[in-house]
Design an enzyme around this catalytic site. Structure first.
Site, PDB file in Angstrom:
ATOM      1  N   CYS A   1      -2.267  -1.644   7.237  1.00 11.91           N
ATOM      2  CA  CYS A   1      -1.026  -0.862   7.253  1.00 11.91           C
ATOM      3  C   CYS A   1      -0.793  -0.075   8.542  1.00 11.91           C
ATOM      4  O   CYS A   1       0.175  -0.334   9.259  1.00 11.91           O
ATOM      5  CB  CYS A   1      -1.030   0.107   6.071  1.00 11.91           C
ATOM      6  SG  CYS A   1      -1.004  -0.752   4.498  1.00 11.91           S
TER       7      CYS A   1
HETATM    8  N1  NAD Z   1      -3.935  -3.028   1.446  1.00 19.78           N
HETATM    9  C1  NAD Z   1      -3.274  -1.886   1.388  1.00 19.78           C
HETATM   10  O1  NAD Z   1      -3.869  -0.806   1.388  1.00 19.78           O
HETATM   11  C2  NAD Z   1      -1.772  -1.846   1.290  1.00 19.78           C
HETATM   12  C3  NAD Z   1      -1.172  -0.640   0.883  1.00 19.78           C
HETATM   13  C4  NAD Z   1       0.208  -0.598   0.768  1.00 19.78           C
HETATM   14  C5  NAD Z   1       0.956  -1.727   1.099  1.00 19.78           C
HETATM   15  N2  NAD Z   1       0.362  -2.865   1.524  1.00 19.78           N
HETATM   16  C6  NAD Z   1       1.208  -4.031   1.803  1.00 19.78           C
HETATM   17  O2  NAD Z   1       1.172  -4.891   0.682  1.00 19.78           O
HETATM   18  C7  NAD Z   1       1.255  -6.262   1.088  1.00 19.78           C
HETATM   19  C8  NAD Z   1       0.052  -7.033   0.581  1.00 19.78           C
HETATM   20  O3  NAD Z   1      -1.105  -6.489   1.164  1.00 19.78           O
HETATM   21  P1  NAD Z   1      -2.553  -6.757   0.581  1.00 19.78           P
HETATM   22  O4  NAD Z   1      -3.457  -5.803   1.273  1.00 19.78           O
HETATM   23  O5  NAD Z   1      -2.533  -6.763  -0.917  1.00 19.78           O
HETATM   24  O6  NAD Z   1      -2.789  -8.249   1.105  1.00 19.78           O
HETATM   25  P2  NAD Z   1      -3.950  -9.265   0.622  1.00 19.78           P
HETATM   26  O7  NAD Z   1      -4.149 -10.201   1.741  1.00 19.78           O
HETATM   27  O8  NAD Z   1      -5.097  -8.502   0.069  1.00 19.78           O
HETATM   28  O9  NAD Z   1      -3.287 -10.039  -0.604  1.00 19.78           O
HETATM   29  C9  NAD Z   1      -2.202 -10.880  -0.481  1.00 19.78           C
HETATM   30  C10 NAD Z   1      -2.381 -12.055  -1.413  1.00 19.78           C
HETATM   31  O10 NAD Z   1      -1.201 -12.859  -1.362  1.00 19.78           O
HETATM   32  C11 NAD Z   1      -1.595 -14.214  -1.518  1.00 19.78           C
HETATM   33  N3  NAD Z   1      -0.485 -15.058  -1.102  1.00 19.78           N
HETATM   34  C12 NAD Z   1      -0.024 -15.341   0.130  1.00 19.78           C
HETATM   35  N4  NAD Z   1       1.051 -16.135   0.053  1.00 19.78           N
HETATM   36  C13 NAD Z   1       1.295 -16.366  -1.241  1.00 19.78           C
HETATM   37  C14 NAD Z   1       2.282 -17.109  -1.965  1.00 19.78           C
HETATM   38  N5  NAD Z   1       3.257 -17.766  -1.369  1.00 19.78           N
HETATM   39  N6  NAD Z   1       2.209 -17.121  -3.302  1.00 19.78           N
HETATM   40  C15 NAD Z   1       1.242 -16.456  -3.943  1.00 19.78           C
HETATM   41  N7  NAD Z   1       0.281 -15.740  -3.333  1.00 19.78           N
HETATM   42  C16 NAD Z   1       0.321 -15.694  -1.996  1.00 19.78           C
HETATM   43  C17 NAD Z   1      -2.864 -14.294  -0.700  1.00 19.78           C
HETATM   44  O11 NAD Z   1      -3.646 -15.412  -1.065  1.00 19.78           O
HETATM   45  C18 NAD Z   1      -3.551 -12.972  -1.060  1.00 19.78           C
HETATM   46  O12 NAD Z   1      -4.385 -13.093  -2.183  1.00 19.78           O
HETATM   47  C19 NAD Z   1       1.388  -6.205   2.611  1.00 19.78           C
HETATM   48  O13 NAD Z   1       2.747  -6.202   2.947  1.00 19.78           O
HETATM   49  C20 NAD Z   1       0.767  -4.877   2.961  1.00 19.78           C
HETATM   50  O14 NAD Z   1       1.276  -4.374   4.175  1.00 19.78           O
HETATM   51  C21 NAD Z   1      -1.007  -2.959   1.599  1.00 19.78           C
END
Ligand code: NAD
Length: 435
Positions: free
Chosen positions: A271
């Site tokens: 982030c």
């Molecule tokens: N990690 C954090 O602390 C956090 C906090 C707030 C917001 N975010 C935001 O949330 C979003 C997700 O982040 P995250 O950390 O959970 O990512 P992550 O990589 O942990 O998880 C994302 C998941 O999406 C899956 N994926 C990708 N394309 C896909 C599709 N077409 N269909 C189904 N699944 C699919 C991936 O395989 C993965 O398991 C990002 O935009 C991030 O900026 C993250």
């Protein structure tokens, strides 16, 4: 749509979370615990298999919580996007990283949006949760969903609600952190707010998805800019021979008008290093250069080099060169008590030291193995034996302050420690160099 509202009230709506990562899995579990039937959709079959085997892979979510929901028949997972034709709500939680040129890469989001668009049906609610630039919901998702011929705000609903979870934070969880939400129409906001009201203590409704998208970017840009200021203070204090930490702690005794931020080896995680660049990119498309935000990002991005210079200087004081020195990195995740190494500046420090010929090992109880995909030269396993093992190294670099590491032991044995954050505050040893 009143049908969906009554199904939400009765908890018999079927929820689908697209992307079962750090954001999606906690959300899926929260909806299941609120009584909804939840199906997680992920392209990663190992995550889908883990959920269906009632096992968690996210440290904040215990396997017990997953098992309870799977056993109750409320939680399952699939790799088959056809599920979207059957569910009542879809929550997009896919990655939004940067491209090689450090611009927004919304390709995952586009694929997920196209999957939702292919299966959108009357009565469906779609919510984007991935962090992104203002306008994404309206300009990227809405046109694709419109191709269905269904009427937005009447036949189906679309909203943006940023995830605010803070992995590893036991105090503030999804449930007790207010959820910001902006629908494409007032009815979209109303329906989405009714759903999220079942899992969070407070829903803060906004007038548009774009405003809600910008909230998330403001929150994380606020962090980046303030950390940039703390880092710049550290760079200036270094020249002035003043302890930055002493200064910041003293400033923090002021009960109003000051909020302490601390210097470190740079920004990490999905982030804080990424989101400000979504904002500056959007500003550039509107012919505006976000100078303050860009400068902070630049200062933060330069911190790993600064740490390496400090290491080189400290080794030099001991009549040693970086080349050939044995260096131990303690903590490589981007912050304490998590296993996430994405964008971790500790890995940059490690790689820069390796490039200069140092022999670098690492110890991190949360990260058993590093691979070249994470930026290091070759596969490496976390070494055991902290803190005693520190005595075998020419230099110990503390990257992240995990609470389950014996810090006083590490500090006592270290030749050099940098980025000691909270742990080493008040601990002074002649061996410690802080940034
Ligand atoms: N990690 C954090 O602390 C956090 C906090 C707030 C917001 N975010 C935001 O949330 C979003 C997700 O982040 P995250 O950390 O959970 O990512 P992550 O990589 O942990 O998880 C994302 C998941 O999406 C899956 N994926 C990708 N394309 C896909 C599709 N077409 N269909 C189904 N699944 C699919 C991936 O395989 C993965 O398991 C990002 O935009 C991030 O900026 C993250």
């Amino acid at each position: 749509m009143t049908d969906l509202l009554s199904r939400i009230e009765k908890r018999d709506a079927h929820v689908c979370v697209i992307g079962l990562g750090y954001v999606g899995l906690p959300l899926a579990v929260a909806f299941a615990e609120a009584g909804f039937r939840v199906t997680g959709l992920d392209v990663d079959s190992s995550k889908v298999d883990a959920i269906n085997a009632a096992s968690s892979y996210i440290p904040d979510i215990t396997t017990e919580r997953v098992r309870e929901q799977v056993d109750a028949g409320r939680l399952d997972a699939t790799t088959d996007a056809e599920i979207l034709a059957k569910v009542d709500t879809a929550h997009i939680c896919v990655p939004t990283p940067l491209s090689k040129t450090r611009d927004p890469d919304i390709s995952y989001l586009v694929v997920a949006g196209e999957q939702a668009a292919a299966h959108v049906h009357a009565g469906m609610l779609i919510v984007l949760e991935s962090t992104t630039y203002p306008g994404t919901t309206e300009e990227v998702l809405a046109p694709r969903l419109a191709e269905s011929g269904l009427e937005l705000g009447k036949d189906y609903h679309l909203a943006f609600s940023p995830e605010r979870i803070d992995p590893g934070n036991p105090t503030f969880t999804l449930e007790n952190t207010p959820k910001v939400l902006g629908g494409m129409t007032p009815e979209c906001t109303r329906v989405a707010a009714a759903l999220y009201g079942t899992i969070v203590s407070e829903v803060h409704e906004m007038t548009s998805p774009a405003a809600a998208e910008l909230v998330k970017l403001l929150e994380n840009t606020f962090r980046s800019v303030n950390i940039g200021l703390a880092n710049e203070m550290a760079l200036m204090c270094d020249r002035m021979g003043i302890d930055t930490w002493e200064v910041i702690h003293a400033a923090a005794t002021k009960p109003f008008g000051f909020m302490p931020f601390f210097p470190g080896p740079g920004l990490g995680g999905h982030c804080i290093p990424v989101d400000p660049l979504y904002l500056t990119w959007k500003a550039r498309t509107l012919n505006y250069r976000a100078r303050l935000v860009e400068t902070a990002a630049e200062i933060n991005a330069g911190m790993p080099e600064y740490v390496v210079e400090k290491v080189a200087g400290a080794l030099n004081d001991h009549e040693k060169s970086v080349r050939g020195s044995r260096i131990l990195m303690v903590g490589v995740a981007y912050k304490r008590d998590i296993d996430d190494t994405r964008e971790s500046p500790a890995l940059d420090v490690m790689r820069l030291l390796q490039d200069r010929g140092a022999l670098v090992d690492y110890a991190d109880p949360w990260v058993p193995r590093l691979t070249p995909a994470q930026g290091v030269l070759a596969d490496q396993d976390s070494i055991e034996g902290l803190p005693e093992v520190c005595a075998e190294y020419d230099c110990v670099v503390v990257g992240t302050d995990h609470t389950d590491i014996d810090w006083p032991g590490v500090l006592a044995a270290a030749v050099l420690v940098v980025d000691t954050r909270n742990v080493a505050n008040g601990l002074t040893t002649p061996n410690v160099v802080r940034i």
